[in-house]
Scaffold this active site. Sequence first.
Site, PDB file in Angstrom:
ATOM      1  N   GLY A 217       0.827  -1.199   0.000  1.00 24.59           N
ATOM      2  CA  GLY A 217       0.000   0.000   0.000  1.00 24.59           C
ATOM      3  C   GLY A 217       0.860   1.246   0.000  1.00 24.59           C
ATOM      4  O   GLY A 217       0.536   2.241   0.652  1.00 24.59           O
ATOM      5  N   ASP A 240       0.865  -1.510  -4.780  1.00 25.75           N
ATOM      6  CA  ASP A 240      -0.406  -0.829  -4.536  1.00 25.75           C
ATOM      7  C   ASP A 240      -1.329  -1.069  -5.719  1.00 25.75           C
ATOM      8  O   ASP A 240      -0.948  -1.703  -6.713  1.00 25.75           O
ATOM      9  CB  ASP A 240      -0.197   0.666  -4.308  1.00 25.75           C
ATOM     10  CG  ASP A 240      -1.235   1.264  -3.349  1.00 25.75           C
ATOM     11  OD1 ASP A 240      -2.406   0.833  -3.408  1.00 25.75           O
ATOM     12  OD2 ASP A 240      -0.880   2.158  -2.560  1.00 25.75           O
ATOM     13  N   LYS A 274       2.734   1.294   6.174  1.00 26.16           N
ATOM     14  CA  LYS A 274       2.799   2.670   6.677  1.00 26.16           C
ATOM     15  C   LYS A 274       1.421   3.309   6.612  1.00 26.16           C
ATOM     16  O   LYS A 274       0.892   3.575   5.538  1.00 26.16           O
ATOM     17  CB  LYS A 274       3.796   3.467   5.833  1.00 26.16           C
ATOM     18  CG  LYS A 274       3.934   4.923   6.198  1.00 26.16           C
ATOM     19  CD  LYS A 274       4.740   5.667   5.143  1.00 26.16           C
ATOM     20  CE  LYS A 274       3.891   6.092   3.958  1.00 26.16           C
ATOM     21  NZ  LYS A 274       3.757   5.107   2.905  1.00 26.16           N
ATOM     22  N   HIS A 278      -4.669   1.487   9.959  1.00 26.80           N
ATOM     23  CA  HIS A 278      -5.701   2.345  10.563  1.00 26.80           C
ATOM     24  C   HIS A 278      -6.886   2.582   9.623  1.00 26.80           C
ATOM     25  O   HIS A 278      -7.917   3.092  10.054  1.00 26.80           O
ATOM     26  CB  HIS A 278      -5.106   3.668  11.049  1.00 26.80           C
ATOM     27  CG  HIS A 278      -4.792   4.656   9.972  1.00 26.80           C
ATOM     28  ND1 HIS A 278      -4.731   6.012  10.204  1.00 26.80           N
ATOM     29  CD2 HIS A 278      -4.505   4.500   8.653  1.00 26.80           C
ATOM     30  CE1 HIS A 278      -4.427   6.647   9.096  1.00 26.80           C
ATOM     31  NE2 HIS A 278      -4.283   5.760   8.134  1.00 26.80           N
TER      32      HIS A 278
END
EC number: 2.1.1.-
Length: 373
Positions: A217, A240, A274, A278
């Site tokens: 990502g 990605d 990174k 979240h």
Amino acid sequence: MGYLFEETLSSNPKTPIVVDDDNELGLMAVRLANAAAFPMVLKASLELGVFDTLYAEASRTDSFLSPSEIASKLPTTPRNPGAPVLLDRMLRLLASYSMVKCEKVSVGKGERVYRAEPICRFFLKNNIQDIGSLASQVIVNFDSVFLNTWAQLKDVVLEGGDAFGRAHGGMKLFDYMGTDERFSKLFNQTGFTIAVVKKALEVYQGFKGVNVLVDVGGGVGNTLGVVTSKYPNIKGINFDLTCALAQAPSYPGVEHVAGDMFVDVPTGDAMILKRILHDWTDEDCVKILKNCWKSLPENGKVVVIELVTPDEAENGDINANIAFDMDMLMFTQCSGGKERSRAEFEALAAASCFTHCKFVCQAYHCWIIEFCK
């Protein structure tokens, strides 16, 4: 002409204030009630290039500029003859937040003049390759795409659902970006993680001995660009979605590879996640991490770069402010996204078959966490 000052001039007369608990609470309440003004003025100042203009002048001459001088030096010259007056009103608000320094010229018209404070360097549009910039982060957070999600917050609390989906026809953030090239480009320009990585590399030694490093990502690849510039022996694989890689520049020693981290991940000695976890629910995080685990050798590791929430909401704690601000951003922007505590990261590592989870060091608001196989 710029203005140089040897001593600070007082811009306001000392006004006696009755100090008592009720008065202080009232002042705090009024400040909170009007809190919307500061971020919107900050955003407009960034879009206008005010900080870049002031910082460039301060770097050259350490002098102050009047609002008229600032207006004349902006990247886009204002057509509005009243622009200096409006800039002055904006800048005095920014000065009250210590983002710029304000002085009053004691001759002539007695106008206010301004100079960049050191914090401005974190908001320079043209500083991305140096320390990274928060300018694009501010602009994207207050873009209409994200602002519209905040209007859904009350209804999500009462009725459930997804704030971003409610605002955008049921679409999730990353699906939406595939339909909005303007917003996708803006989102992928957010560059402060470069500053985090550079700060971490001052003390973090975990990339020594790594031959192949996969950034899962990795967006446009700037993280691997920073890492491989310090460790040129590393082969970087920036992994990605195709839409994210479309805007990726080339970096020495870095290969851009398109794919889906929920399907599989390229093999490497170590991996970087990174500010990825979240964005997702615990279940989705475990899927991503298990795919990473499968593509790692024995004793391989995932280097997780994430904010770690404190266990308690401490009053006046800047780390708590940042953590819980960002947690609410995740709440409204990403379905199921959230910031996590130390215990929650340890639980993710265990659920994904990693043997242990090590919190190595902190860089600005983020921690460098190793999930070891």
